[in-house]
Structures are given as C-alpha cells and as structure tokens.
Design an enzyme around this catalytic site. Structure first.
Site: not given
Ligand code: PEP
Ligand code: MG
Length: 550
Positions: A183, A479
């Site tokens: 949080h 990402c």
């Molecule tokens: C990751 O695994 O880097 C990703 C972007 O997906 P999540 O963090 O939602 O598992």
C-alpha cells in the site's frame, strides 16, 4: 547523523521533521458476562457498523487510489460470512473479542491459502480485527490527525487507519516493513511524494528528528548537516526541472527513437493525462480479480473500447488474462498445485478454459471496431512455439492483426527466432523472466538480489531476444519493472529494445535519461552491464561511464 537504507518505491528527495506513528495500545481482556449471546452479538454488530462507516467516511476525504483501499477494507468488514463466524463462536461461549479475533484468524488462513497476491490484505486484516475489538471494548483508537506543518510520516507499516494522516502537509513516507508492491508504494506514487519502505530502524527515530529522504535511492539520513540537505535538494530540483522540461516521444540524444509506453491495470483513466506513446501492457486480469464470475462480454467491450478511445490513436497492447499463481481467480479451478508459480498460470489457463481467452479476444476485436482503432494483443507466460502458434491462430480467427507474446520464461527466449517467425512482436516481462531464470520466487523479499533486474544473466537473455527481433525485422519491448529504472533503460535501449513500457509515473525520468545519451553511449552501457559479474558491478560500471557519483 545516521544513515538508514530501505527500498526506494517513489522517487524524489525531501528534508523535513518526522512524525512517527506509534503502535496501537494493547487491548484489555474482554470479560464474558452472563448477558445473553444476543446482546454480545449486538455489540459486535454495532462495532462492525461503526468501523465500516468510519472507513467509508474516510474514503470520501481522500484521493481516488486511497479511497479504493479504504472501500476494500469496508467490504471485508461487512462480509456476512465473517459475522456468521463471529456469531457461531459467541454462541459456543467465546467472549466478544475472542470471537472477533479467532474469526479473523480463520479468514487470514483462507486468504493466505489463496496465494501471495493477497499477502498485503492479510496485514490489513490484523488492523481491522483490532479496530473492531477496540470498538467493542470502547477503547479509543490512537488519534491519527493530519499534521499541519510539513512532516515525513514514519510507521512500522501503513495500516488503512493511518491513511487519514496523509493530508497536504505530508511530504514523504518511510516504513519499517512492506515491499515494493504494498500500500505504501501505491499511496506514495498516487500522492507524488517520495517514499522508502523496508527501512530497518526507522521507527526508532524520535519525533521531530529532521530526516533527508531520497525516494530514488532508498537512503534515509537522520539529522543531516545543512550542507548535505542543501546540496541534495539542489541536485534534486535541478534534475526535476530538467525532467519536467522534456516532453514527447522517447529518443536518445542523437534522435534514435525508443518508444515510451504506459503499463496500466484498472486505472485506464490516467492515460489521457500521460505523455506517452501508448499502452505497452494493459493487464486485463484486473477486470477479473476479486469476483465470483468472469466479467461479461459486454462489460469487457465497454472497458476495452473506452481504453482505445482514450488512447486516441496511440498503440494499445492488451495482455490476455494472466491468472493463476499469485493472481488466483475464484472461477478458475486448476486443482491443487504444489508449486503454483510453476503451474497452470498465464496462457496455460487457456488450455483448461479456452472460452475465457476466446471471449476476451472477441471483446478486443469488437472494441477495435467500436472505437475505430487498432489493438495489439499478447499472451502471458508462453513457453513453447506450439503455444505461440495456437495463440496467434486463436487471435487471428477473431480478425486481430497485431499479435505477440510475452517473453517471461527463458525457454521462449531460447526459441526466439522460431517464435518471431510465428508472431508479430515480443514483449519481455522482466519480473517473471527474472523469477524463472533464477528460480527465485518474486514474492520473496529475501531473494531480492536474485530478482534484481540488473542481473547480467537476465540482461543477456534480453539481449538474445533483441538480437532475434533484429534478425526477423520485428520489434521487442520490455514491460517489466526493469523498464522504469532510468539508468537501466539506457542499457535496454543499447541492447536493441525498441520500446519501454512502465508505470506512468516513471516515464518522465526515463525520457530524460534517454535524451542525454546517444545510441552509441547506450550500446557502451549495455556492453558494460552484460559483461559484469553481478548487479552491483553492472550498475557501478554504467554509473562510471556516465560519470555519476556514488
Ligand atoms: C512481468 O512479469 O514482467 C510482467 C510485466 O507481468 P506481471 O508483472 O504482470 O506478471
Ligand atoms: Mg508476468
């Protein structure tokens, strides 16, 4: 002067006196009287109603993100199964407070069994149980009021009840416990104030001690010298001014484009206000979590088309349902798994629940038509070429034109050439790629070093994926959290990653970092990081190249 080190979760620097939120007082024992069970139940019902009403009232006073946390708490408090459990215990002879505490413990165990995604809520349950018991006993909660002059709030962990202190005079947050996804991190980012969590020794600070807090490095200096403060804040202000003055598409100093995109979950309304080139990761699972049934086709179309409209022509990548392991879904049952992170999760769920993914793809295709836009889709946790082929065929059957997969499992990167022959793009999820490369559970703070995105072995895998993308003439993006570190962004650009997707709040600093180094400089940084033996050396080598102190 004393220096403490924590985990940096919200950037920026500030110096101010601290306000330490002291722990709650121990509650006196509840004595079971001869009064009938009905009146004991009545006491608990009144306490529950009062705590829920208090949470709802607080939710009206605070920003949208904090209100969502408080409303979730109010829902837990009002859960009828919880009240049933309390009534049953009172009927069996428990005191009112024992009945509350034991029922919450039972709830706690159920939540723990539901997977680590709910871990933060487990902490909240203790706070809620305490508040109900205090109310039953007529014990006043420690008063929490927003400070009137600038203060850095220090707490063991921010409980929901503590959120009321977050008035405009709160200029920073430090907690002794908590991780990067708790949080405190969410709240600090939403308020735009610096924060450091997991900072051992913070609660030992005396009230009003002046502290210099750096939410970018995680360093907390107690009683700093005047020169230290002036120097640090001047450097911070200069860097903020530099960052704030830049806008527009991401590019290196010599003009090589490196697209900057946003990672979004439920909060797609922030897109309109974000200077970015689109959405590189829309985590659709946020629509599916915390509910008994999957969202309907119409509901999905509404959300997806609203997102495409607010993107106004910018790229949007929808990730299909990434459930299982740390994100369990009530309506998806894959049976008992001894190791859920290695189990049926991500796209593997599609093998069991074809219709869930199929309906999602149909909803994205319909949303495309309604919004008059083009959407990209990608599948999470794909490990084999056969899975890629199957997902691409499924998406194309709905008329979707841009179809990719996430590289989160080393096996997929090792087959990157073949994978890219089947699909349009790769998006590297460095959070999971680190977890599976190092066989280190991403939920365990203890294994943080293995999960450090600067791990050279992880960067070598990213580089392999980028090389394969170059050979195939297709694009590769990152990402995962790695993309939000301005220094590491240079390395990623240097290995050939063509777009970076991150939390919207991280975009300006990454844009500024790219803007200051040429692509040749990024390539040199990449060579240093890939050649290092361990993360600290990789970081230090790149800092030395850029002549950054410390
Ligand atoms: C990751 O695994 O880097 C990703 C972007 O997906 P999540 O963090 O939602 O598992
Ligand atoms: Mg992932």
């Amino acid at each position: 002067m004393r220096e403490l080190q924590g985990v940096a979760v919200s950037p920026g620097s500030v110096a101010a006196p601290v306000l330490v939120l002291r722990k709650r007082p121990a509650l006196p024992p509840d004595v079971r009287t001869d009064a009938d069970a009905a009146s004991a139940v009545g006491d608990v019902e009144r306490a529950i109603a009062s705590v829920a009403a208090h949470l709802e009232a607080q939710a009206q006073e605070v920003s949208h993100d904090i209100a969502a946390v408080l409303q979730a708490q109010a829902l837990i408090v009002g859960d009828p199964t919880l009240l049933d459990a309390i009534k049953r215990r009172i009927g069996d002879g428990s005191t009112r407070t024992d009945a509350v505490e034991d029922s919450f413990s039972e709830f706690r165990e159920q939540l723990a069994a539901a997977g680590p995604y709910f871990a933060d809520r487990i902490e909240d349950l203790d706070d809620l149980s305490y508040r109900i018991r205090a109310s039953v006993l007529g014990v006043a909660m420690p008063s929490r009021v927003a400070p009137r002059s600038p203060r850095i709030i220090v707490a063991d962990e921010l409980a929901p009840a503590d959120l009321v202190v977050l008035g405009p005079s709160v200029v920073g947050l430090v907690t002794q416990r908590g991780g990067a996804t708790g949080h405190t991190a969410i709240v600090a980012k939403s308020l735009g104030i610096p924060a450091v969590v997991g900072c051992a020794g913070a609660c030992e600070l005396a009230d009003d001690t002046v502290v210099l807090l750096d939410g970018g490095t995680g360093v907390v200096v107690a009683a700093p010298t005047r020169e230290q403060v002036d120097e640090h804040l001047a450097a911070d202000a200069a860097s903020k001014a530099r960052i704030g003055a830049l806008a527009g598409p991401g590019r290196t100093a010599d003009g090589t484009p490196v697209a900057l995109l946003a990672n979004l979950g439920g909060d797609h309304d922030v897109l309109a206000a974000t200077d970015c080139e689109g959405v590189g990761l829309f985590r659709t699972e946020f629509l599916f979590l915390d509910r008994d049934d999957a969202p309907s086709f119409d509901e999905q179309v509404e959300v997806y088309s609203a997102l495409l409209r607010s993107a106004a022509g910018r790229r949007v990548v929808f990730r299909t349902l990434d459930a299982g392991s740390d994100k369990p879904l009530g309506f998806v049952d894959v049976g008992h798994e001894p190791n859920p992170a290695l189990g049926v999760r991500g796209y593997r769920i599609a093998a069991h629940y074809q219709e869930l993914v199929d309906e999602q793809l149909r909803a994205v295709a319909t949303a495309e038509q309604l919004a008059g836009a083009t959407a990209a889709v990608m599948a999470p946790m794909v490990a084999t070429v056969a899975e890629v082929r199957s997902f691409v065929a499924q998406a194309r059957a709905h008329g979707l034109r841009e179809v990719g997969v996430m590289a989160e499992v080393p096996a997929l990167v090792l087959s990157a050439d073949r994978v890219l022959a089947e699909c349009d793009f790769l998006s590297i999820g460095t959070n999971d790629l680190a977890q599976y490369t190092f066989a280190a559970d991403r939920q365990l703070d203890e294994l943080a070093v293995l999960l450090d995105p600067w791990q050279p072995a992880l960067l070598r895998l990213v580089s392999m994926a980028a090389e394969a993308a170059k050979r195939s003439g297709k694009s590769v993006s990152v990402c995962g959290e790695a993309a939000s570190d301005p220094l590491l962004a240079l390395v990623l650009a240097g290995v050939g990653v063509s777009s970076l997707s991150m939390a919207p709040v991280s975009i300006p600093a990454v844009r500024a970092a790219l803007f200051e180094l040429t692509m040749t400089g990024c390539q040199q940084a990449a060579q240093i990081a890939l050649g290092a033996e361990e993360p600290a050396a990789a970081r230090a080598g790149v800092r030395a190249l850029l002549k950054i102190d410390g």
